[in-house]
Design an enzyme around this catalytic site. Structure first.
Site, mmCIF file in Angstrom:
data_model
loop_
_atom_site.group_PDB
_atom_site.id
_atom_site.type_symbol
_atom_site.label_atom_id
_atom_site.label_comp_id
_atom_site.label_asym_id
_atom_site.label_seq_id
_atom_site.Cartn_x
_atom_site.Cartn_y
_atom_site.Cartn_z
ATOM 1 N N HIS A 50 6.676 6.316 3.595
ATOM 2 C CA HIS A 50 5.547 6.312 2.929
ATOM 3 C C HIS A 50 5.098 7.488 2.398
ATOM 4 O O HIS A 50 4.983 8.411 3.292
ATOM 5 C CB HIS A 50 4.397 5.700 3.872
ATOM 6 C CG HIS A 50 3.182 5.680 3.353
ATOM 7 N ND1 HIS A 50 2.091 6.647 3.669
ATOM 8 C CD2 HIS A 50 2.605 4.702 2.436
ATOM 9 C CE1 HIS A 50 1.088 6.011 2.859
ATOM 10 N NE2 HIS A 50 1.047 5.113 2.137
ATOM 11 N N GLU A 77 8.993 5.681 -1.264
ATOM 12 C CA GLU A 77 7.677 5.211 -2.161
ATOM 13 C C GLU A 77 7.214 6.501 -2.864
ATOM 14 O O GLU A 77 6.322 7.323 -2.419
ATOM 15 C CB GLU A 77 6.662 4.748 -1.025
ATOM 16 C CG GLU A 77 5.536 3.978 -1.804
ATOM 17 C CD GLU A 77 4.055 4.373 -1.264
ATOM 18 O OE1 GLU A 77 3.984 5.415 -0.751
ATOM 19 O OE2 GLU A 77 3.117 3.712 -1.652
ATOM 20 N N ASP A 79 3.846 7.111 -5.493
ATOM 21 C CA ASP A 79 2.775 6.644 -5.944
ATOM 22 C C ASP A 79 2.431 7.262 -7.366
ATOM 23 O O ASP A 79 2.914 8.678 -7.378
ATOM 24 C CB ASP A 79 1.353 7.147 -5.410
ATOM 25 C CG ASP A 79 1.405 6.394 -3.981
ATOM 26 O OD1 ASP A 79 1.610 5.178 -3.830
ATOM 27 O OD2 ASP A 79 0.895 7.146 -2.895
ATOM 28 N N HIS A 92 -0.760 10.536 -4.826
ATOM 29 C CA HIS A 92 -1.621 9.663 -4.538
ATOM 30 C C HIS A 92 -2.643 9.341 -5.061
ATOM 31 O O HIS A 92 -3.300 8.332 -5.405
ATOM 32 C CB HIS A 92 -1.763 9.706 -2.755
ATOM 33 C CG HIS A 92 -2.449 8.654 -2.314
ATOM 34 N ND1 HIS A 92 -3.833 8.807 -2.159
ATOM 35 C CD2 HIS A 92 -2.335 7.538 -1.911
ATOM 36 C CE1 HIS A 92 -4.190 7.708 -1.527
ATOM 37 N NE2 HIS A 92 -3.269 6.966 -1.301
HETATM 38 O O1 G3P Z 1 1.447 1.334 -1.106
HETATM 39 C C1 G3P Z 1 1.192 0.988 0.344
HETATM 40 C C2 G3P Z 1 0.329 2.035 0.753
HETATM 41 O O2 G3P Z 1 0.696 3.365 0.550
HETATM 42 C C3 G3P Z 1 -1.149 1.595 0.019
HETATM 43 O O3 G3P Z 1 -1.878 2.786 0.366
HETATM 44 O O4 G3P Z 1 -3.413 4.293 -0.371
HETATM 45 O O5 G3P Z 1 -1.455 5.092 1.162
HETATM 46 O O6 G3P Z 1 -1.215 4.218 -1.288
HETATM 47 P P1 G3P Z 1 -2.036 4.074 -0.099
HETATM 48 CA CA CA Z 2 1.059 3.892 -2.043
#
Ligand code: G3P
Ligand code: CA
Length: 345
Positions: A50, A77, A79, A92
């Protein structure tokens, strides 16, 4: 969801699920190679780093993604947001103050302004969409999560999506498998409303540039915006994931004509287990439709239940049949998954 699409996704999950310790055998799922919990097809769940290994290093940096891969992640991951000149940037937030050193950059001091994004109404900050990719490259990432080490603050650049894909295609997972990338489109409707390029087109074009746009590529595309998920699902055969923070979010997505138009569901952890510790039925309902479930986010330093070690929580949630999970600490997820797979108590 189309049968051909389901089969392609199963092929992808098999590649990813075989990513760890497959030469070992002899206990729990190990003897048969079969994951003991009711994930779809009893495939081993994937570990999604994450924002990289954001528990250890400033989030969404190349260094954080590398750490995640070294620590056993199957997927990384990013964003995604858009710069002033339409470049997909990995952050993010649409603002910059919490994860970069922009407040300490005098050349940018006059560019702080009030938000035009209703989601951040009233917020004074520096906004990604006001800065070119070249300007953003002069910033350095900082750790924003309370209590985590800040010794790496100021060292690492903010990557573009293009750079993350270059990293992914130049590496393998610890089990010598292709690196899976799990991009999230952040605020696509807002960016479209201010005249930015279409995020779906940009994401798919960037994936294509790296040979990652074809069916079966190790990619999942995610968003909290149902309109975006539905639209991009018509533009690609890559799996798309509907993120939902609560039951209301799931109900809203399910109310759209054609729903469920997603291949995976990304719920918050709190949606999956009720106050009595029982399944809420969300995992089972998704699986009944052939939809993968990848919840977020396991954190060593903020476990779902205060006082319960995160390892125990991951094990408890995995028993529901998760197909994968997001964690800020991939090394912990990797350890727990291996302990289940090989019967270590
Ligand atoms: O994308 C999964 C999770 O990351 C969603 O929450 O706010 O951390 O992007 P966030
Ligand atoms: Ca995310």
């Amino acid at each position: 969801m189309k049968r051909s699409r389901i089969l392609a996704i199963f092929a992808l999950t098999q590649v990813l699920a075989l990513a760890a310790c497959d030469t070992l055998a002899g206990s729990a799922g190990g003897a048969s190679g079969r994951w003991p919990f009711p994930s779809l097809g009893h495939e081993k769940p994937i570990i999604i780093g994450h924002r990289g290994a954001s528990g250890a290093l400033p989030e969404h940096t190349i260094e954080s993604y590398l750490r995640a891969l070294n620590d056993g992640a199957d997927c990384i991951e990013p964003d995604l947001v858009l710069s002033k000149d339409g470049v997909l940037i990995v952050r993010h937030d649409t603002y910059l103050s919490s994860t970069t050193n922009i407040a300490a950059k005098p050349e940018f001091s006059k560019r702080k302004r009030r938000s035009t994004d209703p989601e951040y109404a009233g917020r004074d900050d520096w906004w990604v969409s006001d800065f070119t990719a070249a300007e953003l490259k002069t910033l350095r990432a900082v750790q924003s999560f309370p209590g985590r080490t800040k010794v790496f603050d100021g060292l690492y650049q903010i990557p573009t999506f293009d750079e993350v894909l270059s990293l992914a295609t130049s590496r393998k997972t610890v089990a010598d498998k292709p690196v899976c990338v799990y991009p999230e489109a952040k605020s696509p409707a807002y960016f479209a409303s201010v005249g930015q390029p279409d995020m779906a087109e940009k994401i798919l074009a960037t994936l294509d540039k790296h040979g990652l746009a074809a069916k079966g590529s190790p990619i999942f595309i995610q968003s909290f915006e149902p309109d975006f998920v539905q639209k991009i699902s018509t533009m690609t055969e890559l799996p798309v994931v509907m993120l939902v923070a609560d039951k209301a979010g799931l109900d809203t997505a399910m109310a759209k004509p054609g729903a469920p138009f997603w291949d995976g569901l990304g719920p918050s952890l709190g949606m999956l287990i009720d106050a009595d510790g029982k399944s809420t039925g969300v995992v089972e309902a998704a699986h009944a439709r052939g939809i993968l479930v990848h919840p977020w986010t396991f954190r060593n330093d903020a476990p779902p239940v205060k006082g319960e070690p995160v390892e125990a929580a991951i094990r408890r949630y995995l028993a529901l049949g998760l197909d994968g999970f997001f964690t800020d600490f991939p090394i912990t997820g990797y350890k727990v998954r291996n302990e289940i797979q090989y019967g270590v108590e």
